[in-house]
Enzyme design. Structure first.
Site, PDB file in Angstrom:
ATOM      1  N   GLU A   1       9.247  -6.949 -15.957  1.00  0.00           N
ATOM      2  CA  GLU A   1       8.319  -8.025 -15.577  1.00  0.00           C
ATOM      3  C   GLU A   1       6.956  -7.914 -16.265  1.00  0.00           C
ATOM      4  OE1 GLU A   1       8.162  -8.435 -11.312  1.00  0.00           O
ATOM      5  OE2 GLU A   1      10.323  -8.207 -11.091  1.00  0.00           O
TER       6      GLU A   1
ATOM      7  N   GLY B   1      11.879  -3.971  -9.249  1.00  0.00           N
ATOM      8  CA  GLY B   1      11.637  -5.048 -10.200  1.00  0.00           C
ATOM      9  C   GLY B   1      10.584  -4.757 -11.244  1.00  0.00           C
TER      10      GLY B   1
ATOM     11  N   GLU C   1       6.187 -11.463   8.249  1.00  0.00           N
ATOM     12  CA  GLU C   1       4.777 -11.792   8.463  1.00  0.00           C
ATOM     13  C   GLU C   1       4.580 -13.264   8.813  1.00  0.00           C
ATOM     14  OE1 GLU C   1       2.398 -12.891   4.439  1.00  0.00           O
ATOM     15  OE2 GLU C   1       3.277 -10.899   4.476  1.00  0.00           O
TER      16      GLU C   1
ATOM     17  N   GLU D   1      11.461  -0.941   2.706  1.00  0.00           N
ATOM     18  CA  GLU D   1      10.463   0.114   2.565  1.00  0.00           C
ATOM     19  C   GLU D   1      10.601   1.089   3.735  1.00  0.00           C
ATOM     20  OE1 GLU D   1       5.632   0.491   1.930  1.00  0.00           O
ATOM     21  OE2 GLU D   1       6.647  -1.429   1.827  1.00  0.00           O
TER      22      GLU D   1
ATOM     23  N   ARG E   1     -14.516  -9.352  -8.531  1.00  0.00           N
ATOM     24  CA  ARG E   1     -13.728  -8.160  -8.189  1.00  0.00           C
ATOM     25  C   ARG E   1     -14.484  -6.865  -8.486  1.00  0.00           C
ATOM     26  NH1 ARG E   1      -8.184  -8.555 -11.118  1.00  0.00           N
ATOM     27  NH2 ARG E   1      -9.466  -9.460 -12.782  1.00  0.00           N
ATOM     28  N   GLU E   2     -15.781  -6.903  -8.231  1.00  0.00           N
ATOM     29  CA  GLU E   2     -16.594  -5.721  -8.512  1.00  0.00           C
ATOM     30  C   GLU E   2     -16.153  -4.495  -7.716  1.00  0.00           C
ATOM     31  OE1 GLU E   2     -19.205  -9.302  -9.470  1.00  0.00           O
ATOM     32  OE2 GLU E   2     -17.743  -8.749  -7.916  1.00  0.00           O
TER      33      GLU E   2
ATOM     34  N   ARG F   1      -5.943  -3.543  -4.224  1.00  0.00           N
ATOM     35  CA  ARG F   1      -4.874  -4.463  -4.628  1.00  0.00           C
ATOM     36  C   ARG F   1      -5.250  -5.866  -4.199  1.00  0.00           C
ATOM     37  NH1 ARG F   1      -0.966  -6.882  -7.519  1.00  0.00           N
ATOM     38  NH2 ARG F   1       0.900  -7.410  -6.343  1.00  0.00           N
TER      39      ARG F   1
ATOM     40  N   HIS G   1       3.036   3.328  -2.800  1.00  0.00           N
ATOM     41  CA  HIS G   1       1.637   3.047  -2.486  1.00  0.00           C
ATOM     42  C   HIS G   1       0.777   4.303  -2.537  1.00  0.00           C
ATOM     43  CE1 HIS G   1       2.811  -0.978  -1.501  1.00  0.00           C
ATOM     44  NE2 HIS G   1       3.693  -0.529  -0.644  1.00  0.00           N
TER      45      HIS G   1
ATOM     46  N   ASP H   1      13.401 -11.764  -3.685  1.00  0.00           N
ATOM     47  CA  ASP H   1      12.539 -10.965  -2.815  1.00  0.00           C
ATOM     48  C   ASP H   1      12.009 -11.789  -1.657  1.00  0.00           C
ATOM     49  OD1 ASP H   1      12.848  -8.747  -4.385  1.00  0.00           O
ATOM     50  OD2 ASP H   1      10.958  -8.990  -5.464  1.00  0.00           O
TER      51      ASP H   1
END
Length: 778
Positions: A507, A455, A628, A688, A17-18, A538, A717, A622
């Site tokens: 959470e 949440g 999708e 959203e 994850r550089e 993300r 976001h 959720d």
């Protein structure tokens, strides 16, 4: 002549994850733009080197992006909305990231000295709208077009990265998003018009870009046109003919037209006649299309075969694939065949070899991006040199495939028994919504325009450090639980202080909304480094569903019960729904997806019932991924939606009428699935809507949606802080679509990725906006 091997695209995030670390350091002001770009160049060079060393002959370039390849295309063609203040010339990183993330403060900063702020109230810049990339879990930034849109070559990134690779000794095949797909993905702003009407202007920019690539020494260019697997009308077919007739005039360049995520179907005739040098097809999603494509495609065209799954993590059965590939090579000739994954490897983790804690059997059934490239290289060698050249690798592949089919780790007789006992009555609430609503209002005693959140609360550096310390044994389980209890209590007290009506526990114990549950369900495996990009920085680490799914023990009851014990206000139990658990996992491919989804629904049903027994009166399940999962062809929608809705209802319908069931959806256009959303019969749905300025509510208005709705008023976001006035205005717009007694007030999505410095004032403003709405409704 020999068969070539391509990869279409390689994960951009880096093995560890550089890219995330570099981006977030840059956004935090800890490193310079030069340092960020240096890190990015290092990731590109490492990816090119790895692919070349493995035996890839068509190495992609320009598959890398700092944020999103569709955003890169918008910048490349100068499709930058006026709000960002760009007036030509080079596009600054600040402007690029403002389009991606929004920006708090003066627009002058983001526009690099040009123009003034035309953003929303509060003095900031909004981000572009974000939505799902076809039916994947990747998100792209939606291009915005005006009717008088002028395109120009504002960025030469594809050329720059081709030359960068060339300077390092790598001859690459540049990748660009095709002009027709790009326009079809975009959104007309202002007066209604057809974005395809902008094609002539856009083609001039693409022609200029291709000319520069040819001059730089490129021979092949990969042009991705995944829209060719969608249902297309006559104007879209005509646009493809216009586009590729024009682009094929570039001498010295060969175009590989790349399709993926499904079959060409009715678009095959158009695709086959386009004057391009090669055509790529997806033979994982649509293996049945091979014969039709080979018959339709002229013999002089190169056929790229997407035979390794670019979207899932299962190891291929290489000998079985070779049985089919050898026939195609014999028919068309080795020099007319390219082997490739079904799509870019962007959608799978980087390297399986980093995983040292997976069950050995499960690991032997998997392949991540690096291993998939190796599989392609093995197939290429087998076709070019004969199977004997790779006999040991082929034998290992066959053994893994056979082992997976017969392993007792996959099948659970108790799950099979429960599945057989499911009845239609188990998918229905006991009473209709009107009766449930009356009982719930009496039970909960909430004000008008009740406030809540979706949440999660910010996962601070301290929270992440504590989790990591506990995972490596540096913090005891008792100390870790005490820490989490402290964080949870602080979150509960703060929500009470600012006046939120329905609380959440935050959470803090959860790493990811899917992985957290997958780790507690049988039939799931999880990784340490199996990260894939969702959007920007993300990343998610999807669980792997390898076998039958069941719930050995309660998963969330203890934390929800603890949080409820701290307050007299209602505490929401928070679950991830069965369809989302399916969509955001790597799913086994040996049984239908619908069957796996029902197994998950039964496990969640048990959790919902246990939460109710523990005194939790509101339970949110959720389902952001419902839409999708839609098949790309509308003819297949009904079958999917029927079982998806059934699974949600199976998970939610075991409770009493007075228990309120919520669901949450995001990034969705709802118009075409509103009947199915209604059929889910959730008591409250939160969606959203902040970026769309409540436009998405029009679907619920036209449908006369009877249940309650929480339209998001805070775009989580973006780092931009929404003012009370902004959110009050959104609620006013919501009241144009909905009855006041239907409306809840909440952010667009969970707040895990935001910072407390942003969340505290934003939610306080949200509560103030709700109070204003109550006052004006009296």
């Amino acid at each position: 002549m020999s068969v070539n091997v391509s990869t279409l695209g390689f994960p951009r995030i880096g093995p560890r994850r550089e890219l995330k670390k570099a981006l977030e350091s840059y956004w935090a002001g800890k490193i310079s733009a030069a340092a960020l770009l240096k890190d990015a160049a290092g990731l590109r060079a490492a990816a090119w080197a790895r692919q070349k060393s493995t035996g890839v002959t068509h190495i992609p370039s320009n598959d890398f992006s700092l944020y999103d390849h569709v955003l890169d295309t918008s910048v490349m063609v100068g499709a930058i909305p006026s709000v960002y203040g760009w007036q030509g010339g080079a596009v600054s990183l600040d402007t690029y990231f403002a389009m991606a993330r929004g920006k708090q403060g003066n627009a002058h900063d983001a526009a690099c000295g040009h123009g003034h702020s035309h953003g929303e109230a509060g003095g900031g810049l909004p981000a572009l709208e974000m939505t799902k990339w076809f039916d994947t879990n990747y998100h792209y930034m939606v291009p915005e077009f005006s009717q008088d849109q002028h395109f120009s070559l504002a960025s030469t990134k594809p050329v720059d990265e081709f030359l960068e690779a060339k300077s390092l000794g790598f001859h690459t095949r540049p990748v660009i998003l095709g002009p027709v797909t790009y326009l079809l993905l975009g959104k007309a702003k202002g007066a209604a018009f057809d974005p395809l009407s902008l094609l002539p202007s856009l083609l001039a920019v693409y022609s200029e870009l291709l000319g520069k690539l040819a001059a730089a020494g490129a021979d092949w260019v990969q042009i991705d046109e995944p829209a060719l697997v969608l249902d297309l009308d006559d104007r879209a077919h005509a646009a493809f003919v216009t586009a590729y007739t024009a682009l094929s005039r570039m001498t010295g360049l060969k175009l590989m037209l790349t399709t993926y995520f499904g079959a060409l179907g009715a678009n095959l005739a158009t695709a086959a006649k386009l004057p391009v040098a090669g055509l790529h097809i997806d033979l994982v999603r649509a293996p049945e299309q091979l014969d039709a494509v080979t018959a339709a495609l002229p013999k002089d065209r190169v056929l790229s075969l997407g035979v390794i799954d670019g979207r899932n993590v299962w190891r291929a059965d290489l000998p079985t694939l070779l049985d089919r590939l050898e026939k195609v090579v014999a028919q068309r000739g080795a020099d007319r065949i390219v082997l490739a994954p079904s799509c870019s490897l962007l959608h799978v983790p980087v390297d399986l070899e980093q995983e040292d804690a997976l069950d050995a059997d499960v690991k032997s059934w998997l392949a991540f991006a690096v291993q998939k490239v190796e599989e392609l290289a093995t197939l290429g060698r087998a076709l070019n040199e004969g199977r004997g050249a790779v006999k040991d690798t082929l034998a290992a592949s066959a053994h893994a495939a056979a082992s997976r089919k017969t392993s007792p780790k996959i099948h659970n007789t108790d799950v099979a028994r429960r599945m057989a006992a499911v009845t239609a009555a188990m998918t229905r609430r006991r009473s209709a919504f009107d009766k449930r609503r009356a009982l719930q209002r009496a039970e909960l005693s909430l004000p008008a325009f009740p406030t809540t959140t979706i949440g999660s609360f910010p996962q601070t550096e301290n929270v992440r450090k504590a989790r990591a310390a506990n995972a490596r044994g540096a913090m005891s389980n008792a100390d870790y639980e005490a820490y989490l209890r402290t964080e949870t209590e602080a979150a509960v007290r703060w929500q009470e202080e600012i006046g939120i009506d329905v609380l959440v526990h935050g959470e803090f114990e959860r790493n990811d909304m899917v992985q957290y549950f997958g780790e507690q369900l049988s039939g799931y495996a999880f990784t340490k480094h199996g990260w894939v990009q969702s959007y920007g920085s993300r990343y998610v680490r999807p669980p792997i569903i390898f076998g039958d799914v069941a719930r050995p023990r309660p998963m969330t009851v203890a934390w929800s019960s603890y949080a409820q014990s701290l307050t007299k206000k209602p505490m929401k139990g928070m679950l991830t729904g069965p369809v989302t658990m399916l969509q955001w996992s790597f799913v086994r491919d040996d049984i239908p997806r619908s069957q796996t989804c029902r197994q998950i629904a039964l496990a969640l049903r048990d959790e919902v019932v246990d939460l109710e027994k523990a005194g939790i009166r509101i339970i949110q399940i959720d389902e952001p991924a419902i839409r999708e999962g839609l098949p790309l062809r509308k003819a297949d929608w009904k079958t999917y939606l029927d079982w998806a809705v059934e699974c949600f209802r199976l998970s939610a319908s075991g409770v009493e009428d007075k228990t309120q069931i919520h669901t949450h959806m995001c990034y969705s256009e709802f118009n075409d699935i509103i009947d199915s959303i209604g059929a889910m019969d959730a008591d409250v749905i939160s969606i959203e809507t902040a970026r769309s300025k409540m436009e998405l509510l029009e679907a619920f208005t036209a449908y006369r949606y009877p249940n309650e709705i929480g339209p998001g008023v805070y775009d989580i976001h973006s780092p931009r802080l929404p003012a009370t006035e902004d959110m009050a205005e959104l609620l006013t717009r919501a009241r144009e679509h909905l009855s006041p007694d239907q409306i809840w007030v909440n952010p667009d999505c969970g707040l895990k990725t935001r910072k407390w410095e942003e969340v505290r004032p934003a939610l306080a403003n949200m509560v103030s906006a709700a109070r204003r709405a109550r006052a004006t409704a009296k």
